[in-house]
Design a protein around this motif. Structure first.
Motif, PDB file in Angstrom:
ATOM      1  N   THR A  29      22.452   6.255  -4.243  1.00  0.00           N
ATOM      2  CA  THR A  29      21.711   6.350  -3.314  1.00  0.00           C
ATOM      3  C   THR A  29      20.213   5.410  -3.081  1.00  0.00           C
ATOM      4  O   THR A  29      19.561   5.796  -4.480  1.00  0.00           O
ATOM      5  N   ILE A  30      19.988   4.647  -2.588  1.00  0.00           N
ATOM      6  CA  ILE A  30      19.049   3.804  -2.530  1.00  0.00           C
ATOM      7  C   ILE A  30      17.954   3.813  -1.291  1.00  0.00           C
ATOM      8  O   ILE A  30      18.484   3.688  -0.158  1.00  0.00           O
ATOM      9  N   THR A  31      16.637   3.924  -1.383  1.00  0.00           N
ATOM     10  CA  THR A  31      15.705   3.945  -0.261  1.00  0.00           C
ATOM     11  C   THR A  31      15.296   2.346  -0.341  1.00  0.00           C
ATOM     12  O   THR A  31      14.773   1.953  -1.357  1.00  0.00           O
ATOM     13  N   GLN A  64       0.891  -1.110   0.154  1.00  0.00           N
ATOM     14  CA  GLN A  64       0.029  -0.164   0.066  1.00  0.00           C
ATOM     15  C   GLN A  64       0.919   1.170   0.173  1.00  0.00           C
ATOM     16  O   GLN A  64       0.526   2.395  -0.894  1.00  0.00           O
ATOM     17  N   LEU A  65       1.931   1.283   0.675  1.00  0.00           N
ATOM     18  CA  LEU A  65       2.674   2.421   0.801  1.00  0.00           C
ATOM     19  C   LEU A  65       3.549   2.586  -0.524  1.00  0.00           C
ATOM     20  O   LEU A  65       3.629   3.761  -1.112  1.00  0.00           O
ATOM     21  N   THR A  96       5.855   8.777  -7.225  1.00  0.00           N
ATOM     22  CA  THR A  96       6.758   9.265  -7.707  1.00  0.00           C
ATOM     23  C   THR A  96       8.063   8.499  -7.691  1.00  0.00           C
ATOM     24  O   THR A  96       8.898   8.917  -8.694  1.00  0.00           O
ATOM     25  N   ASN A  97       8.124   7.306  -7.403  1.00  0.00           N
ATOM     26  CA  ASN A  97       9.305   6.607  -7.434  1.00  0.00           C
ATOM     27  C   ASN A  97       8.664   4.935  -7.953  1.00  0.00           C
ATOM     28  O   ASN A  97       7.524   4.599  -7.808  1.00  0.00           O
ATOM     29  N   VAL A  98       9.577   4.532  -8.523  1.00  0.00           N
ATOM     30  CA  VAL A  98       9.266   2.926  -8.976  1.00  0.00           C
ATOM     31  C   VAL A  98      10.275   2.098  -8.160  1.00  0.00           C
ATOM     32  O   VAL A  98      11.455   2.138  -7.960  1.00  0.00           O
ATOM     33  N   TYR A 129      13.036  -1.792  -3.165  1.00  0.00           N
ATOM     34  CA  TYR A 129      14.017  -0.690  -3.073  1.00  0.00           C
ATOM     35  C   TYR A 129      13.689   0.122  -4.329  1.00  0.00           C
ATOM     36  O   TYR A 129      13.197  -0.310  -5.018  1.00  0.00           O
ATOM     37  N   THR A 130      14.137   1.597  -4.055  1.00  0.00           N
ATOM     38  CA  THR A 130      13.846   2.479  -5.273  1.00  0.00           C
ATOM     39  C   THR A 130      15.304   3.099  -5.192  1.00  0.00           C
ATOM     40  O   THR A 130      15.765   3.620  -4.248  1.00  0.00           O
ATOM     41  N   TYR A 131      15.549   3.381  -6.518  1.00  0.00           N
ATOM     42  CA  TYR A 131      16.908   4.219  -6.655  1.00  0.00           C
ATOM     43  C   TYR A 131      16.538   5.953  -6.485  1.00  0.00           C
ATOM     44  O   TYR A 131      15.667   6.397  -6.948  1.00  0.00           O
TER      45      TYR A 131
END
Length: 176
Positions: A140-142, A54-55, A61-63, A73-75
């Motif tokens: 940088t990755i989340t 869901q998040l 805005t992110n893939v 993860y998203t870059y």
């Protein structure tokens, strides 16, 4: 003297008897207990995965990519050059933070500081251990990490709660 000999004979008779082993007070848990615990964990993991999905759905805005290791993860900053990624035994220098899924900061990158970490040879957050091996210097990755790949059923006994999923934005500074 007579009483001494009598006492000695009684003592010898009783001291030679075999001691019977005690039976356990609590019987072993049945396999039903383990099965029920496993089913409960599957339900908790499914609910946790639904929260994470869901998040991700709400973050247009992110893939996000799903790892085979159970995290997403998203870059934030992707390096397109063909650079090496960390391997077991490499020492990496990184900067990271830890937030809750709602983006409230649990540990800021300033509080955690620069971390030197030897890949797969030191104790570190399980999901990040695997995620760091995807990174190149400067990226940088989340990472969105479910509790079972983060701090699990114990939390960190401080700011991260029991069975709490986390997000961590990691910048790989160097590979030594």
């Amino acid at each position: 003297m007579k009483y001494s000999i009598l006492f000695l004979l009684i003592f010898l008779c009783f001291s030679c008897s075999k001691v019977a082993p005690r039976k356990p007070i609590n019987p072993k848990p049945s396999t039903t207990f383990y099965f029920e615990a496993m089913q409960q964990n599957k339900i908790l993991n499914k609910l946790e995965d639904e929260k994470i999905l869901q998040l991700i759905k709400n973050d247009s805005t992110n893939v996000y990519l799903q790892s085979s290791n159970g995290f997403w993860y998203t870059y934030i900053n992707k390096i397109e050059e063909d650079l090496p990624t960390p391997e077991k035994g490499n020492e990496v220098v990184l900067e990271y933070n830890i937030t809750a899924l709602n983006d409230s900061i649990l540990y800021s990158k300033e509080a955690l500081g620069i971390k030197n970490y030897r890949v797969d040879e030191e104790d570190f957050i399980s999901g990040l251990q695997k995620g760091i091996k995807l990174m190149k210097i400067g990226e940088t990755i989340t990472f969105v990490i479910p509790s079972y790949s983060a701090f699990g059923i114990t939390g960190d006994n401080n700011k991260i709660g029991i069975n709490q999923s986390i997000k961590s934005t990691v910048t790989l500074i160097n590979i030594k």
